[in-house]
Design a protein around this motif. Structure first.
Motif, PDB file in Angstrom:
ATOM      1  N   LYS A   1       4.908   9.060  -4.940  1.00  0.00           N
ATOM      2  CA  LYS A   1       5.712   8.880  -6.146  1.00  0.00           C
ATOM      3  C   LYS A   1       5.511   7.478  -6.721  1.00  0.00           C
ATOM      4  O   LYS A   1       5.613   6.485  -6.005  1.00  0.00           O
ATOM      5  N   THR A   2       5.218   7.438  -7.998  1.00  0.00           N
ATOM      6  CA  THR A   2       5.043   6.155  -8.680  1.00  0.00           C
ATOM      7  C   THR A   2       5.797   6.190 -10.007  1.00  0.00           C
ATOM      8  O   THR A   2       5.866   7.217 -10.666  1.00  0.00           O
ATOM      9  N   ASN A   3       6.355   5.065 -10.394  1.00  0.00           N
ATOM     10  CA  ASN A   3       6.952   4.940 -11.720  1.00  0.00           C
ATOM     11  C   ASN A   3       6.739   3.513 -12.199  1.00  0.00           C
ATOM     12  O   ASN A   3       6.801   2.563 -11.415  1.00  0.00           O
ATOM     13  N   SER A   4       6.461   3.372 -13.491  1.00  0.00           N
ATOM     14  CA  SER A   4       6.151   2.045 -14.022  1.00  0.00           C
ATOM     15  C   SER A   4       6.361   2.007 -15.526  1.00  0.00           C
ATOM     16  O   SER A   4       6.277   3.024 -16.212  1.00  0.00           O
ATOM     17  N   TYR A   5       6.660   0.806 -16.017  1.00  0.00           N
ATOM     18  CA  TYR A   5       6.664   0.562 -17.452  1.00  0.00           C
ATOM     19  C   TYR A   5       5.229   0.279 -17.891  1.00  0.00           C
ATOM     20  O   TYR A   5       4.399  -0.191 -17.113  1.00  0.00           O
TER      21      TYR A   5
ATOM     22  N   ASN B   1       3.772  16.493 -10.846  1.00  0.00           N
ATOM     23  CA  ASN B   1       4.640  16.378 -12.012  1.00  0.00           C
ATOM     24  C   ASN B   1       4.400  15.038 -12.702  1.00  0.00           C
ATOM     25  O   ASN B   1       4.077  14.032 -12.060  1.00  0.00           O
ATOM     26  N   TRP B   2       4.616  15.054 -14.006  1.00  0.00           N
ATOM     27  CA  TRP B   2       4.387  13.843 -14.798  1.00  0.00           C
ATOM     28  C   TRP B   2       5.470  13.779 -15.884  1.00  0.00           C
ATOM     29  O   TRP B   2       5.564  14.656 -16.736  1.00  0.00           O
ATOM     30  N   LEU B   3       6.307  12.755 -15.832  1.00  0.00           N
ATOM     31  CA  LEU B   3       7.382  12.552 -16.807  1.00  0.00           C
ATOM     32  C   LEU B   3       7.109  11.253 -17.551  1.00  0.00           C
ATOM     33  O   LEU B   3       6.889  10.209 -16.924  1.00  0.00           O
ATOM     34  N   GLN B   4       7.152  11.318 -18.892  1.00  0.00           N
ATOM     35  CA  GLN B   4       6.842  10.144 -19.706  1.00  0.00           C
ATOM     36  C   GLN B   4       7.876   9.946 -20.811  1.00  0.00           C
ATOM     37  O   GLN B   4       8.388  10.912 -21.374  1.00  0.00           O
ATOM     38  N   ALA B   5       8.147   8.687 -21.107  1.00  0.00           N
ATOM     39  CA  ALA B   5       8.979   8.317 -22.253  1.00  0.00           C
ATOM     40  C   ALA B   5       8.264   7.182 -23.003  1.00  0.00           C
ATOM     41  O   ALA B   5       7.623   6.328 -22.377  1.00  0.00           O
ATOM     42  N   GLN B   6       8.354   7.214 -24.322  1.00  0.00           N
ATOM     43  CA  GLN B   6       7.628   6.217 -25.102  1.00  0.00           C
ATOM     44  C   GLN B   6       8.343   5.903 -26.411  1.00  0.00           C
ATOM     45  O   GLN B   6       8.988   6.779 -27.014  1.00  0.00           O
ATOM     46  N   VAL B   7       8.243   4.644 -26.836  1.00  0.00           N
ATOM     47  CA  VAL B   7       8.731   4.240 -28.146  1.00  0.00           C
ATOM     48  C   VAL B   7       7.537   3.764 -28.967  1.00  0.00           C
ATOM     49  O   VAL B   7       6.630   3.092 -28.448  1.00  0.00           O
ATOM     50  N   GLN B   8       7.504   4.154 -30.225  1.00  0.00           N
ATOM     51  CA  GLN B   8       6.433   3.778 -31.144  1.00  0.00           C
ATOM     52  C   GLN B   8       7.020   3.052 -32.336  1.00  0.00           C
ATOM     53  O   GLN B   8       7.955   3.531 -32.973  1.00  0.00           O
ATOM     54  N   VAL B   9       6.449   1.884 -32.614  1.00  0.00           N
ATOM     55  CA  VAL B   9       6.826   1.106 -33.793  1.00  0.00           C
ATOM     56  C   VAL B   9       5.564   0.911 -34.629  1.00  0.00           C
ATOM     57  O   VAL B   9       4.540   0.469 -34.100  1.00  0.00           O
ATOM     58  N   ALA B  10       5.616   1.259 -35.896  1.00  0.00           N
ATOM     59  CA  ALA B  10       4.416   1.183 -36.734  1.00  0.00           C
ATOM     60  C   ALA B  10       4.785   0.776 -38.158  1.00  0.00           C
ATOM     61  O   ALA B  10       5.909   1.008 -38.623  1.00  0.00           O
TER      62      ALA B  10
END
Length: 363
Positions: free
Chosen positions: A63-67, A353-362
């Protein structure tokens, strides 16, 4: 030292073009300082975006999690004349991405010429900006590998870009779009390692509003910069056949009118089948991605994709199934949350399993 020297040369080229814009402004009737500055700023546009977030995976039980900060791009485009322009793009989290000049040959959009380093034409997805694509991991496995985005150790990390010359245009009242390119084949910021050049062709037909039918092909000779476990016969520094093909379809509805954010709000489906051959080893895969607005500024995203790195040997295939949400909080800015189930062939390990969250500023 080589990287520093390359950066300085690229910056010098960009400044030279911007200087030509300034010179043109001064030549137009000996403009006053205020008029010259207004003319100059009207010819140069700046754009940029950043994408960062968090990821969790559990491959092979680990298990790994990272920013992460995936991309921080800024680019400037100079309109030198009504027909001639220049673009320079840099990713501050990696390398210089693009620098090229465009010249429109005809009075209409029938023919333009592009020279420099840019995203090549192969596949539907590769030329598209990550800010417009639905998946947090952006491109499908097949596109990532076959278009040279990075996971092919033979070709190296090239972000789907290359150096070369391209002729492109729109015909039949924009119902037909074509692109013909002669590229280095070695990727970005890298000297060509052989005398062969790669040929890429793309044809898009738009029979109805919102509908695109696309086919593209790639004929080339690669020079290996690394070793691939699924293609062990190709040695580093060896030239090898590097051919690809793709065929796809995309349909977008009229923009969803229930949102106060007018951009990027149609429902859409995009599907493509791709294949290639590196030396004697064939690979193939495809994807289908859906994006459906459900309520104001909120979309549901679903995607299924598969890719087999070596079609002659069992176990080098992987299938990803993704479901997620994206919320547009301001025009090109969004929040994304996605879950992916990764089904791996025996040579790639266990399913995970792969869980992702992301913020986009453009902008």
């Amino acid at each position: 030292m080589r990287k520093k020297s390359f950066m300085l040369r690229t910056l010098a080229a960009g400044l030279a073009v911007f200087s030509s814009v300034a010179a043109m402004g001064q030549q137009q009737g000996n403009l006053s300082n205020d008029e010259w500055l207004k003319d100059l700023t009207s010819r140069i546009t700046l754009n940029g975006y950043a994408q960062g977030g968090w990821s969790y995976q559990d491959p092979n039980g680990t298990k790994t999690n990272s920013y992460n900060l995936k991309r921080t791009l800024l680019w400037a485009k100079a309109r030198i004349t009504d027909r001639w322009s220049f673009l320079f793009m840099h990713d501050f989290s990696s390398v210089v991405q693009e620098f090229y000049t465009d010249y429109r040959v005809t009075n209409d959009k029938a023919m333009s010429v592009r020279l420099g380093q840019f995203k090549h034409s192969y596949t539907m997805e590769n030329p598209l900006s990550p800010t417009a694509l639905e998946l947090i991991d952006v491109y499908s496995q097949a596109v990532l590998y076959l278009a040279g985005e990075g996971p092919d150790p033979l070709n190296g990390v090239n972000y789907g870009r290359d150096m070369g010359l391209m002729v492109y245009g729109d015909l039949l009242k924009d119902h037909l779009h074509y692109e013909l390119a002669l590229m280095s084949g070695q990727g970005i910021n890298r000297k060509d390692q052989n005398n062969q050049k790669d040929f890429i062709a793309k044809l898009e037909v738009k029979p109805l509003d919102g509908l695109r039918l696309v086919a593209s092909g790639y004929l080339g000779t690669g020079c290996a910069v690394g070793k691939a476990a699924w293609n062990p016969d190709i040695e580093v520094g060896e030239n090898y056949t590097r051919n690809r093909y793709s065929a796809g379809i995309e349909y977008k509805t009229r923009p969803y009118t229930g949102s106060k954010y007018k951009e990027a709000r149609p429902a859409s489906v995009r599907a493509e089948w791709l294949g290639g051959k590196d030396g004697e080893v064939g690979s193939r895969g495809g994807y289908a991605t859906f994006c459906i607005p459900v309520v104001d500024a909120l979309d549901v995203v679903a995607s299924g994709e598969t890719f087999d790195r070596n079609t002659s040997v069992d176990g080098w295939d992987q299938t990803n199934l993704t479901l997620g949400l994206q919320y547009w909080y301001y025009k090109k800015c969004r929040l994304q949350l996605q879950y992916t189930r990764c089904l791996c062939g025996d040579m790639l390990g266990k399913d995970y399993n792969w869980l992702q969250a992301q913020v986009q500023v453009a902008f």
